[in-house]
Design a protein around this motif. Structure first.
Motif, PDB file in Angstrom:
ATOM      1  N   GLY A 470      45.006 -41.717  70.241  1.00 42.54           N
ATOM      2  CA  GLY A 470      46.224 -41.180  69.419  1.00 42.54           C
ATOM      3  C   GLY A 470      47.249 -42.068  69.000  1.00 42.54           C
ATOM      4  O   GLY A 470      48.265 -41.919  68.468  1.00 42.54           O
ATOM      5  N   GLN A 471      47.101 -43.368  69.339  1.00 47.93           N
ATOM      6  CA  GLN A 471      48.022 -44.455  69.160  1.00 47.93           C
ATOM      7  C   GLN A 471      48.181 -44.987  67.660  1.00 47.93           C
ATOM      8  O   GLN A 471      46.921 -44.721  66.900  1.00 47.93           O
ATOM      9  CB  GLN A 471      47.319 -45.906  69.682  1.00 47.93           C
ATOM     10  CG  GLN A 471      48.416 -47.175  69.685  1.00 47.93           C
ATOM     11  CD  GLN A 471      47.781 -48.268  70.341  1.00 47.93           C
ATOM     12  OE1 GLN A 471      46.729 -48.966  69.859  1.00 47.93           O
ATOM     13  NE2 GLN A 471      48.561 -49.074  71.055  1.00 47.93           N
ATOM     14  N   SER A 472      49.415 -44.980  67.138  1.00 48.05           N
ATOM     15  CA  SER A 472      49.564 -45.052  65.529  1.00 48.05           C
ATOM     16  C   SER A 472      49.321 -46.582  65.212  1.00 48.05           C
ATOM     17  O   SER A 472      49.206 -47.429  66.045  1.00 48.05           O
ATOM     18  CB  SER A 472      50.969 -45.000  65.342  1.00 48.05           C
ATOM     19  OG  SER A 472      51.849 -45.610  65.828  1.00 48.05           O
ATOM     20  N   ALA A 473      48.900 -46.536  63.840  1.00 50.71           N
ATOM     21  CA  ALA A 473      48.760 -48.091  63.315  1.00 50.71           C
ATOM     22  C   ALA A 473      49.830 -48.929  63.493  1.00 50.71           C
ATOM     23  O   ALA A 473      49.832 -50.098  63.969  1.00 50.71           O
ATOM     24  CB  ALA A 473      48.299 -48.020  61.950  1.00 50.71           C
ATOM     25  N   ILE A 474      51.181 -48.105  63.438  1.00 42.21           N
ATOM     26  CA  ILE A 474      52.290 -49.053  63.703  1.00 42.21           C
ATOM     27  C   ILE A 474      52.478 -49.669  65.044  1.00 42.21           C
ATOM     28  O   ILE A 474      52.879 -50.915  65.314  1.00 42.21           O
ATOM     29  CB  ILE A 474      53.524 -48.338  63.342  1.00 42.21           C
ATOM     30  CG1 ILE A 474      53.501 -48.115  61.810  1.00 42.21           C
ATOM     31  CG2 ILE A 474      54.877 -49.130  63.752  1.00 42.21           C
ATOM     32  CD1 ILE A 474      54.658 -47.043  61.408  1.00 42.21           C
TER      33      ILE A 474
END
Length: 677
Positions: A470-474
C-alpha cells in the motif's frame, strides 16, 4: 568425491617432476640428468625412479617439438646441436625473429662453473628445507607450507632472481634459456612446468597403471561473464577503469584457486609471469617482501591484465569438484568485496540510521550482487590419436587434419612418436564445448522492483526503507531522495556523484570501491586503488595542454579548474591563468581492440613455421641430400605440405606474456614519450 587438499608429499613430488631437467640443461645435454639430480639435492630432495614423470616429460616434449634424431657419431645421422657452439633462440610466433646469443664460452669448465654457481645460489637464496636458510627461514615451523612456497618461488620468482643477480653472468638469458637445442622457441621453465602439471594430473588419478593415468589429463577452460555490460556501463572514466580492474581481479581469484590447489604450472594461459596481481599475491600471502625481485617493486599496480577466462590442466576425475570450487571461491571474494562497500556506507555515511535500515541496505546488496556473475567451464580429455573416432564427430576436419597428418609422418620415425600433438585439437574442442554451454540461457535473477539505476538501467537504485504493502509512489520517491541526498551531502569528493544520479549496488561498488578499500590493507587490491587515489577526470585530460602551457603543477589546482569548467554552462571560462579556449575543453580517445586475437590464440594466424622455430643448423642438416633418408624426406614433406607451426602451450604463454609486457612496460613509456602530441 571431494577434491583433496594438496599435501607435503604432493608438493615434493611435483617439485621433483619440475626439476627432472636442470635449468641449465641447454648448455650441455650430455650429463644433464646427473646435473638435474644435483640440483634436486640442493633442495634436499632426490629424483625417484622413472615412472609418471618420465611419461609426463614425453608428453610435454610432444606438445612442443617435432621428431628429429638425437646424437649420433655419424654426421649424416646426427640430430644433436651444441648450443654453446651456435647459441640461437627462435620465436614461437614470429617467422623471422631469431636471437643469436653472444658471450658464451664453449668449454666443459664453463658449464661446470655455471652449474656450481647456480646450485650455490639456490641453496643460499631458497634454503634446503624449512628453516634452513634464505627464503625457507620464513617457514621454520611449517614444512608443508614451505613445500608449496618453494614451488611457487621456483616457478614464478627464481628466473627473475637469477637474472637480477646476474648468476654465472648469464643475465636476462636465464629468462629465455631454451628447453631443447633443436627447437629453441620454448623455455626450460615452460617445459618443466608443463611436465610437472601433467605429472600431477596423472598422479591424482590414484592409479599405478600409466596407460590409465594418462587418461586423467584434462584441459579445462573457465569463464566469467558478463564482460562488456559490467565494464561499459559507466559514466566516469574511473568507472571504466575500475570495472576492468575488478573483472581482472575476479579472474585472478579463480586462477588463485588453481595455484593453491593444483599449482601455478597448471595454468596454460594467461601466463602468470610478471603479472602485478601475482607479484602482490606472493608478497602478501607467501612472505616474499624481502625476497621479491627489484623490478617488481617498480611495477605499476593499476593494470587489469587478466582476461575473463583462463585455460588450465586438470585431473579429469576431479573436474566437477574443481569447476565448482573455482566458482565458489570467486563468488565468495566478490561477495566479500561488495560487503566491504555496503559496510563502508553504513559506517561512514549512514551510521546514525536504524539497524533494520542497515539490514535492508545489506539485503539489496545481496539480492543484486550475489547472482550477478555467470560462471561457465568445460573440460575435455587431453586428446590422443586413439580418440579420433570421438572428436571427429564433434569438430570440423580443419581442427585436426594437419595434426593427424603430422602424427602419421612422425610415426614413420618411431612408434608412438608425437605424444601431445593434439593439444590444439583439445583446445578447439574445449572452447567449442564452452561456447555451446554459454549459449544456453540462464535465468537466475528475479525481476527488479522500483526505480532503475541511472547508470546500468537494470537494477533498482539503493535506498534504506523496505517497501510496504500500500505504499504510495510519492513515499517511495521520498525514500530515494532522502538516501541520495544524504549520500551526496556527506560524501567527500564532490565530483564523484552528479545531481540526480542514483545507482544500484553494483554500479555504486564500482564508484566507491576505491574508498571502501582504503582501510583494508590486507586486501590484494588495496595498493592498486591506493596508488590511484587521484584519478584524472575527462575534463582534466582535456586540459592537459592548458596545464602544461600555463605551468599548472598543483594537482588540487588542476582539479579545481576542471571542476569549474565541468559545472559551468558558459563557453567563456576565465581563470587566474587566463581564459580557457573552447577547443581546449575537448579530448580524443584512441581505442584499440584485438579483434583478431582469438584467431591467434586458436593458432589460425601464427606466422611461425616448423622451419622458422627450428635451430638453423638442424634445418640445414635435414635439407642436406646426404642426411639420413627417412628424416630428410619426411621433413621435406612437412616443410612443403604442413609448414605452419602447431598451437602449443608455449605459444599461448608467449602471446600472453607479450600482451602483459606491452601493457606493463610498453604503453606507459609510449605515453610518456609522446605526451602532449
Amino acid at each position: 568425491m571431494s577434491f583433496p587438499k594438496p599435501s607435503l608429499d604432493y608438493w615434493d613430488k611435483k617439485f621433483i617432476a619440475y626439476f627432472h631437467d636442470p635449468i641449465d640443461k641447454i648448455l650441455k645435454i650430455q650429463g644433464h640428468e646427473e646435473r638435474g639430480a644435483e640440483h634436486l639435492e640442493a633442495f634436499g630432495l632426490q629424483k625417484p625412479n622413472e615412472g609418471f614423470w618420465k611419461v609426463a616429460d614425453g608428453i610435454a616434449s610432444g606438445f612442443e617439438r617435432g621428431q628429429v634424431p638425437s646424437y649420433d657419431k655419424e654426421k649424416n645421422k646426427n640430430g644433436a646441436v651444441n648450443f654453446l657452439e651456435n647459441p640461437i633462440i627462435t620465436h614461437p610466433i614470429s617467422k623471422e625473429f631469431k636471437i643469436e646469443i653472444e658471450g658464451l664460452e664453449n668449454s666443459e669448465e664453463f658449464v661446470k662453473n655455471i652449474s656450481k654457481e647456480l646450485i650455490g645460489f639456490i641453496k643460499k637464496d631458497i634454503g634446503i628445507k624449512a628453516g634452513k636458510g634464505g627464503y625457507s627461514d620464513c617457514f621454520k615451523d611449517d614444512p608443508q607450507r614451505f613445500a608449496m612456497a618453494r614451488f611457487l618461488y621456483a616457478h614464478l620468482v627464481l628466473r627473475f632472481k637469477l637474472a637480477e643477480k646476474n648468476i654465472a653472468r648469464l643475465g636476462a638469458l636465464w629468462h629465455r634459456l631454451p628447453a631443447d637445442t633443436r627447437f629453441p622457441d620454448h623455455t626450460i621453465w615452460q617445459h618443466n612446468g608443463l611436465t610437472s602439471a601433467i605429472f600431477s594430473c596423472m598422479d591424482l588419478s590414484g592409479k599405478d597403471d600409466i596407460n590409465i593415468s594418462k587418461e586423467n589429463i584434462g584441459l579445462m577452460v573457465f569463464s566469467i561473464s558478463p564482460v562488456q555490460p559490467f565494464i561499459a556501463k559507466a559514466r566516469k572514466l574511473r568507472d571504466y577503469w575500475t570495472g576492468s580492474v575488478l573483472l581482472s581481479w575476479l579472474a585472478f581469484e579463480g586462477i588463485r584457486w588453481v595455484v593453491e590447489n593444483l599449482g601455478p604450472d597448471h595454468i596454460m594461459y594467461p601466463s602468470l609471469i610478471d603479472q602485478s596481481l601475482v607479484a602482490e599475491y606472493l608478497k602478501k600471502e607467501w612472505k616474499l617482501i624481502n625476497y621479491e625481485p627489484k623490478m617488481w617493486k617498480k611495477q605499476r599496480k593499476n593494470f587489469a591484465s587478466f582476461p575473463n577466462k583462463f585455460l588450465t590442466l586438470v585431473p579429469l576425475n576431479y573436474v566437477d569438484e574443481i569447476g565448482k570450487s573455482i566458482m565458489e571461491h570467486i563468488q565468495k571474494e566478490w561477495i566479500n568485496l561488495t560487503k566491504i562497500s555496503s559496510d563502508y556506507l553504513s559506517k561512514n555515511i549512514f551510521k546514525d540510521i536504524l539497524e533494520n535500515n542497515k539490514e535492508y541496505l545489506n539485503d539489496i546488496f545481496k539480492r543484486q550482487c550475489n547472482n550477478y556473475w555467470d560462471f561457465n567451464w568445460s573440460a575435455v580429455k587431453l586428446l590422443e590419436k586413439s580418440d579420433r573416432g570421438d572428436f571427429s564427430k564433434l569438430l570440423h576436419e580443419s581442427n585436426y587434419k594437419n595434426q593427424n597428418d603430422l602424427l602419421n609422418i612422425f610415426n614413420k620415425f618411431y612408434k608412438n612418436a608425437g605424444e601431445g600433438i593434439f593439444y590444439s585439437t583439445s583446445h578447439s574442442l574445449v572452447q567449442s564445448a564452452l561456447a555451446a554451454k554459454k549459449s544456453k540461457k540462464k535465468i537466475i535473477r528475479k525481476e527488479e522492483p522500483g526505480e532503475k539505476c541511472s547508470q546500468c538501467g537494470e537494477f533498482e537504485v539503493l535506498h534504506l526503507k523496505k517497501h510496504k504493502a500500500g505504499q504510495s509512489a510519492i513515499e517511495y520517491s521520498n525514500h530515494l531522495k532522502d538516501f541520495w541526498g544524504k549520500l551526496e551531502k556527506k560524501w567527500e569528493g564532490d565530483a564523484d556523484f552528479k545531481e540526480n544520479e542514483r545507482l544500484c549496488s553494483i554500479c555504486l561498488t564500482k564508484r566507491i570501491v576505491q574508498k571502501s578499500l582504503s582501510g583494508d590493507k590486507e586486501h590484494i587490491l588495496y595498493r592498486t586503488f591506493k596508488d590511484n587515489e587521484s584519478y584524472l577526470s575527462t575534463t582534466e585530460i582535456a586540459l592537459f595542454d592548458f596545464y602544461k602551457r600555463k605551468n599548472v603543477k598543483d594537482e588540487n589546482e588542476k582539479k579545481r579548474i576542471a571542476q569549474k569548467i565541468y559545472k559551468s554552462k558558459s563557453d567563456d571560462i576565465k581563470t587566474r591563468y587566463g581564459a580557457i579556449k573552447n577547443h581546449e575543453k575537448y579530448y580524443a580517445i584512441l581505442m584499440m581492440d584485438g579483434d583478431k586475437m582469438g584467431d591467434l590464440v586458436n593458432g589460425k594466424t601464427l606466422a611461425s613455421t616448423w622451419e622458422s622455430i627450428m635451430h638453423p643448423e638442424i634445418v640445414k642438416r635435414l635439407k642436406n641430400p646426404d642426411f639420413e633418408k627417412k628424416y630428410r624426406e619426411n621433413w621435406e614433406e612437412i616443410y612443403n605440405k604442413y609448414p605452419q607451426r602447431l598451437l602449443t602451450p608455449s605459444i599461448h604463454a608467449a602471446i600472453s606474456e607479450a600482451l602483459g609486457d606491452f601493457a606493463i612496460y610498453g604503453v606507459s613509456k609510449i605515453m610518456e614519450k609522446y605526451e602532449g602530441i
